[in-house]
Design a protein around this motif. Structure first.
Motif, PDB file in Angstrom:
ATOM      1  N   THR A 103       0.688  -1.089  -0.072  1.00  0.00           N
ATOM      2  CA  THR A 103      -0.172   0.076   0.055  1.00  0.00           C
ATOM      3  C   THR A 103       0.882   1.256   0.086  1.00  0.00           C
ATOM      4  N   ALA A 104       2.054   1.313   0.944  1.00  0.00           N
ATOM      5  CA  ALA A 104       2.624   2.349   1.010  1.00  0.00           C
ATOM      6  C   ALA A 104       3.381   2.605  -0.337  1.00  0.00           C
ATOM      7  N   LYS A 105       3.892   1.406  -1.075  1.00  0.00           N
ATOM      8  CA  LYS A 105       4.584   1.746  -2.183  1.00  0.00           C
ATOM      9  C   LYS A 105       3.913   2.217  -3.287  1.00  0.00           C
ATOM     10  N   ALA A 106       2.603   2.041  -3.421  1.00  0.00           N
ATOM     11  CA  ALA A 106       1.414   2.180  -4.282  1.00  0.00           C
ATOM     12  C   ALA A 106       1.276   3.575  -4.261  1.00  0.00           C
ATOM     13  N   LYS A 111       2.591   9.284  -6.440  1.00  0.00           N
ATOM     14  CA  LYS A 111       2.926  10.493  -6.289  1.00  0.00           C
ATOM     15  C   LYS A 111       4.494  10.882  -6.733  1.00  0.00           C
ATOM     16  N   GLY A 112       4.894   9.690  -7.485  1.00  0.00           N
ATOM     17  CA  GLY A 112       6.204   9.918  -8.264  1.00  0.00           C
ATOM     18  C   GLY A 112       7.445   9.956  -7.255  1.00  0.00           C
ATOM     19  N   MET A 113       7.219   9.417  -6.097  1.00  0.00           N
ATOM     20  CA  MET A 113       8.319   9.436  -4.973  1.00  0.00           C
ATOM     21  C   MET A 113       8.962   8.086  -4.764  1.00  0.00           C
ATOM     22  N   SER A 114      10.002   8.000  -4.265  1.00  0.00           N
ATOM     23  CA  SER A 114      10.697   7.011  -3.923  1.00  0.00           C
ATOM     24  C   SER A 114      10.090   6.771  -2.496  1.00  0.00           C
ATOM     25  N   LEU A 115       9.982   5.364  -2.058  1.00  0.00           N
ATOM     26  CA  LEU A 115       9.601   4.959  -0.699  1.00  0.00           C
ATOM     27  C   LEU A 115      10.030   5.538   0.340  1.00  0.00           C
ATOM     28  N   TYR A 116      11.430   5.681   0.324  1.00  0.00           N
ATOM     29  CA  TYR A 116      12.151   6.378   1.477  1.00  0.00           C
ATOM     30  C   TYR A 116      11.728   7.591   1.646  1.00  0.00           C
ATOM     31  N   SER A 117      11.592   8.414   0.482  1.00  0.00           N
ATOM     32  CA  SER A 117      11.118   9.939   0.728  1.00  0.00           C
ATOM     33  C   SER A 117       9.503   9.841   0.880  1.00  0.00           C
ATOM     34  N   TYR A 118       8.896   9.188   0.681  1.00  0.00           N
ATOM     35  CA  TYR A 118       7.324   9.260   0.875  1.00  0.00           C
ATOM     36  C   TYR A 118       7.118   8.809   2.456  1.00  0.00           C
ATOM     37  N   LEU A 119       7.905   7.907   3.129  1.00  0.00           N
ATOM     38  CA  LEU A 119       7.791   7.502   4.292  1.00  0.00           C
ATOM     39  C   LEU A 119       8.642   8.670   5.360  1.00  0.00           C
ATOM     40  N   GLY A 120       9.603   9.267   4.984  1.00  0.00           N
ATOM     41  CA  GLY A 120      10.499  10.034   5.967  1.00  0.00           C
ATOM     42  C   GLY A 120      10.461  11.619   5.363  1.00  0.00           C
ATOM     43  N   GLY A 304      13.751   5.795   5.333  1.00  0.00           N
ATOM     44  CA  GLY A 304      12.747   6.249   5.596  1.00  0.00           C
ATOM     45  C   GLY A 304      12.282   6.746   7.112  1.00  0.00           C
ATOM     46  N   LEU A 305      12.689   5.765   7.750  1.00  0.00           N
ATOM     47  CA  LEU A 305      12.430   5.676   9.250  1.00  0.00           C
ATOM     48  C   LEU A 305      13.324   6.005  10.221  1.00  0.00           C
ATOM     49  N   ARG A 306      14.674   6.322   9.521  1.00  0.00           N
ATOM     50  CA  ARG A 306      15.677   6.665  10.074  1.00  0.00           C
ATOM     51  C   ARG A 306      16.405   5.872  11.211  1.00  0.00           C
ATOM     52  N   PHE A 307      16.646   4.661  10.707  1.00  0.00           N
ATOM     53  CA  PHE A 307      17.415   3.616  11.651  1.00  0.00           C
ATOM     54  C   PHE A 307      18.772   3.782  11.471  1.00  0.00           C
ATOM     55  N   ILE A 326      20.187   4.722  -3.271  1.00  0.00           N
ATOM     56  CA  ILE A 326      19.663   5.596  -2.381  1.00  0.00           C
ATOM     57  C   ILE A 326      20.723   6.892  -1.899  1.00  0.00           C
ATOM     58  N   ALA A 327      21.821   6.360  -1.720  1.00  0.00           N
ATOM     59  CA  ALA A 327      23.051   7.266  -1.339  1.00  0.00           C
ATOM     60  C   ALA A 327      23.367   7.979  -2.755  1.00  0.00           C
ATOM     61  N   GLU A 328      23.326   7.330  -3.806  1.00  0.00           N
ATOM     62  CA  GLU A 328      23.489   8.299  -5.037  1.00  0.00           C
ATOM     63  C   GLU A 328      22.360   9.262  -5.241  1.00  0.00           C
ATOM     64  N   ASP A 329      21.115   8.810  -5.011  1.00  0.00           N
ATOM     65  CA  ASP A 329      20.153   9.666  -5.201  1.00  0.00           C
ATOM     66  C   ASP A 329      20.172  10.902  -4.227  1.00  0.00           C
TER      67      ASP A 329
END
Length: 341
Positions: A103-106, A111-120, A304-307, A326-329
């Motif tokens: 669901t989160a990935k959908a 929104k055209g976002m990476s999952l980590y950006s969407y969550l964080g 995204g959740l900053r572990f 992700i580091a490259e992004d």
């Protein structure tokens, strides 16, 4: 745009030839997919996987059609309501997690976002320190970590160097190999150990003090954890076993907590436990389950959740490569989280 139009389940094959459920969540303009890992029940046979698929196709999916995929907390709460138990013993935690992450990935996809950006959010810039498994024996599983890690690949280099310099198979041999790796690479390489069976308290303390150990997941009662916290410095004492067995979430007993999403069931439950740990000044560590798919989502959850750290198996290539991407992004905005005990 983000309204759920269909939810589809299917059987997925995991590491080690185990089976689980994979879920697609489809909106009018977005799509998310996640294959759930398994941990506590490694003997999940194909019949059980098919049962989970039926739960998705016949019960969960029809109930979620019409929900907005961005309403993560509402959907996760509704999964608990559909299940009707206090431990997901009806639909299964692996099924709930597959639906929740898909669901989160959908929603992120719409929104055209990476999952980590969407969550964080916008200010997500921190990368976790990977802790990689080396091998195991009767008493311990051994892991390698780099205290002063600058690049994700540093931990891969450290693992290779430790294995090259390893001359035996006990904790002292692994400790010496990490010290040689430090000299060879110019990095602060350290050992992580996970107990496989109980030992005397003094023996555990001695092993930690006498070796280059920066992380330990002990097996034992409260007294062992109290002694480790009092008797060590700069060492992560992982309280997962104490937390799962007795529900203790207290900085007096341990200063780190490895968290496997499969043990919780939904992203909301994961988010809440991370915040609860932080409120106790306990460092949350994202950990893989024993049997995972090649899905890259765990890397996104960690960022995204900053572990500050994530514990990975030695063959978790997809997740390591995703951390590199992700580091490259993130580019110059990205930095590795300081991971200090």
């Amino acid at each position: 745009m983000t309204v759920i139009e269909n939810v589809i389940g299917r059987v997925a094959v995991l590491r080690g030839g185990k089976y689980s459920v994979e879920v697609d969540v489809i909106t009018s303009s977005g799509f998310g997919r996640f294959a759930s890992p398994i941990d506590e029940n490694p003997d999940l046979y194909i019949a059980e996987a098919h049962r989970a698929v039926s739960e998705v196709d016949e019960i969960i999916g029809p109930e979620l059609i019409g929900f907005d995929a961005t309403e993560q907390e509402l959907i996760d709460s509704y999964l608990w309501e559909i299940d009707g138990t206090d431990d997901f013993s009806h639909i299964g935690a692996n099924t709930a997690l597959a639906v929740s992450v898909a669901t989160a990935k959908a929603a992120a996809n719409v929104k055209g976002m990476s999952l980590y950006s969407y969550l964080g959010g916008t200010f997500t810039t921190e990368l976790p320190v990977p802790v990689l498994r080396l091998s195991g024996e009767e008493l311990f599983e051994y892991y390698v970590m780099v205290r002063d890690l600058m690049e994700i690949t540093d931990v891969v280099d450290a693992r290779n160097s430790v294995l090259k310099n390893l001359e035996g198979r006990d904790i002292g041999d692994y400790s010496k190999a990490t010290e040689k790796a430090s000299d060879e690479l110019g990095l602060d390489v350290a050992l992580g150990i996970v107990q496989r069976r109980p030992l005397e308290i003094e023996e555990v303390l001695s092993l930690v003090e006498d070796n280059n150990v920066s992380y330990i997941k002990p097996v034992g009662g409260e007294e062992l954890f109290l002694e480790l916290i009092a008797g060590t410095h700069g060492v992560f004492i992982d309280g997962e076993n104490l937390f799962r067995e007795k529900g203790i979430l207290d900085r007096r007993y341990y200063n780190a907590l490895s968290i496997k999403p499969i043990n919780l069931g939904t992203l909301t439950d994961l988010y809440n436990l991370v915040n609860d740990a932080r409120s106790e000044r306990i460092t949350p560590i994202l950990a893989e389950a024993r049997y995972e798919s090649s899905d890259e989502a765990l890397a996104h959850l960690a960022v995204g959740l900053r572990f500050p750290a994530m514990v990975l198996q030695s063959d978790s290539i997809a997740k390591l490569n995703e951390l590199i991407r992700i580091a490259e992004d993130l580019g110059e905005r990205g930095r590795v989280i300081t991971f200090e005990g």
